[in-house]
Design an enzyme around this catalytic site. Structure first.
Site, PDB file in Angstrom:
ATOM      1  N   THR A  81      54.747  48.770  29.288  1.00  0.00           N
ATOM      2  CA  THR A  81      53.959  48.166  28.210  1.00  0.00           C
ATOM      3  C   THR A  81      54.765  47.060  27.565  1.00  0.00           C
ATOM      4  OG1 THR A  81      52.850  50.239  27.746  1.00  0.00           O
ATOM      5  CG2 THR A  81      53.083  48.731  25.886  1.00  0.00           C
ATOM      6  N   ARG A 103      41.275  57.992  29.447  1.00  0.00           N
ATOM      7  CA  ARG A 103      42.592  58.352  28.923  1.00  0.00           C
ATOM      8  C   ARG A 103      43.127  57.224  28.029  1.00  0.00           C
ATOM      9  NH1 ARG A 103      48.025  55.965  29.249  1.00  0.00           N
ATOM     10  NH2 ARG A 103      49.492  57.656  28.979  1.00  0.00           N
ATOM     11  N   SER A 161      50.950  45.753  34.702  1.00  0.00           N
ATOM     12  CA  SER A 161      50.939  46.847  33.719  1.00  0.00           C
ATOM     13  C   SER A 161      50.433  46.426  32.340  1.00  0.00           C
ATOM     14  CB  SER A 161      52.341  47.447  33.584  1.00  0.00           C
ATOM     15  OG  SER A 161      53.281  46.437  33.315  1.00  0.00           O
ATOM     16  N   THR A 179      57.593  52.489  25.142  1.00  0.00           N
ATOM     17  CA  THR A 179      57.037  52.313  26.478  1.00  0.00           C
ATOM     18  C   THR A 179      57.347  53.574  27.275  1.00  0.00           C
ATOM     19  OG1 THR A 179      57.051  50.892  28.444  1.00  0.00           O
ATOM     20  CG2 THR A 179      59.138  51.129  27.289  1.00  0.00           C
ATOM     21  N   GLY A 180      56.579  53.806  28.302  1.00  0.00           N
ATOM     22  CA  GLY A 180      56.799  55.006  29.106  1.00  0.00           C
ATOM     23  C   GLY A 180      55.618  55.952  28.996  1.00  0.00           C
TER      24      GLY A 180
HETATM   25  N1  ASP Z   1      53.039  53.809  27.249  1.00  0.00           N
HETATM   26  C1  ASP Z   1      52.031  53.396  28.170  1.00  0.00           C
HETATM   27  C2  ASP Z   1      50.984  54.460  28.289  1.00  0.00           C
HETATM   28  O1  ASP Z   1      51.297  55.623  28.276  1.00  0.00           O
HETATM   29  C3  ASP Z   1      52.515  53.083  29.529  1.00  0.00           C
HETATM   30  C4  ASP Z   1      53.807  52.323  29.651  1.00  0.00           C
HETATM   31  O2  ASP Z   1      54.461  51.966  28.726  1.00  0.00           O
HETATM   32  O3  ASP Z   1      54.202  52.096  30.744  1.00  0.00           O
HETATM   33  O4  ASP Z   1      49.839  54.114  28.469  1.00  0.00           O
END
Ligand code: ASP
Length: 342
Positions: free
Chosen positions: A202, A230, A86, A253-254
């Site tokens: 992230t 994106r 990731s 994150t998320g």
């Molecule tokens: N925040 C990140 C994104 O939307 C992804 C993640 O944190 O998992 O690209």
């Protein structure tokens, strides 16, 4: 991690409270795991892979280095870790099979740099730092970011590992490959992925150095199988990361779309400015997301992590399972489970 109950107990026991708006908060954290070593170097970062990243950052901090150098060195670890799907090298690609990276960095003076949808570069965070230091701009994207990186001497390489290519090909078999409204909800739904696995994570890192200055970094390969082009929250200053050396810093994150919609990290820092302790600030940012879109409470994950100027830290997430790593002179490998709404 301090629980809500213990937090309230601490508030009433100590009486050392401050008032923020109509809320009253304790200044004193009594839970062992959250007791910060105040006014001394500290680094915190998202998820369990934050432990190894913090260790690299700590090498800088313990030698009285600058927080900015610490966060850059720290996040290099997951960026280069092929097993981490990731962040950086080995990250899961977009739906076209391209690994596109997002990263940003911010220093104690409010300088910031960012790259988005950058391909072929192992350490996007270092490109983001050079955008900050060597250009009049804050953000470079796509081909322009790659061109700048190459001009700065970065090597162009293939970041798609066999494991990530295999995962993408398996995804392609069932994917309809059509742009979908709210595709992030489908991709990130905790109910639709086996074992409650999220195909994202992230690294966001915040550090205070021996001089008392704070910096932050955030880097990711973003949402797996996203539409090409994106960009998530991670390279957006104020969304995925924000640092104000007077107050503190925050990172997220998320599902980035919800973080961008709510300017999440900036919000967390501004709440800390009003007197919210870090966890309470993160919680309020999460609640803004949920209040606007109640379904997010069931469908997606977002987590915030915050560090204030004194070295107090905290986090909060929509879903269970968000953890963060803490490293200071007392403890170099602390992993804390964040409290969550669900
Ligand atoms: N925040 C990140 C994104 O939307 C992804 C993640 O944190 O998992 O690209």
């Amino acid at each position: 991690m301090i629980s809500r109950r213990k937090f309230l107990a601490a508030t009433s026991l100590t009486g050392a409270s401050i008032v923020a708006g109509n809320k009253s908060f304790s200044k004193v954290f009594e839970e062992k795991s959250i007791t910060p070593v105040l006014n001394s170097p500290i680094v915190i970062s998202t998820w369990d892979f934050g432990i190894a990243a913090n260790a690299a950052a700590w090498e800088v901090l313990k030698n009285k280095g600058r927080a900015l150098d610490a966060v850059e060195k720290g996040v290099h670890v997951p960026e280069a870790d092929e097993s981490n799907q990731s962040v950086g090298y080995g990250g899961l690609p977009d739906r076209d099979g391209r690994v596109t990276l997002d990263a940003c960095i911010m220093d104690e003076l409010g300088n910031c740099g960012s790259v988005a949808a950058l391909e072929h570069i192992l350490h996007p965070i270092s490109v983001a730092r050079l955008v900050m230091e060597k250009t009049p701009h804050v953000m470079l994207v796509g081909a322009g970011a790659l061109q700048f990186a190459m001009e700065q001497g970065f090597k162009k390489e293939n970041l798609l590992t066999p494991a990530s290519e295999k995962a993408w090909k398996a995804w392609l078999k069932n994917a309809r490959y059509q742009p979908e409204i709210n595709i992030e909800n489908r991709l990130f739904s905790p109910t639709k992925l086996p074992g409650n696995q999220y195909n994202h994570d992230t690294i966001g890192m915040l550090a205070i150095d021996a001089a008392g200055n704070m910096s932050g970094a955030c880097t990711t390969s973003g949402m797996a199988y996203k539409m090409h082009g994106r960009v998530g929250d991670s390279p957006i200053i104020g969304a995925g990361l924000y640092v104000d050396n007077e107050v503190g810093g925050a990172t997220s994150t998320g599902v980035g779309e919800e973080v961008i919609r709510n300017v999440g990290s900036f919000l967390v820092v501004e709440l800390m400015r009003q007197g919210y302790p870090p966890e309470e600030a993160c919680k309020e940012a999460v609640m803004r997301i949920i209040r606007k879109k109640p379904n997010t409470a069931k469908e997606i994950q977002v987590g915030f992590l915050a560090l204030n100027k004194k070295g107090e830290y905290g986090a909060y997430a929509i879903q269970q399972g968000f953890s963060y790593a803490v490293c200071n002179e007392k403890d170099q490998k602390l992993l804390v489970k964040a409290n969550s709404y669900s």
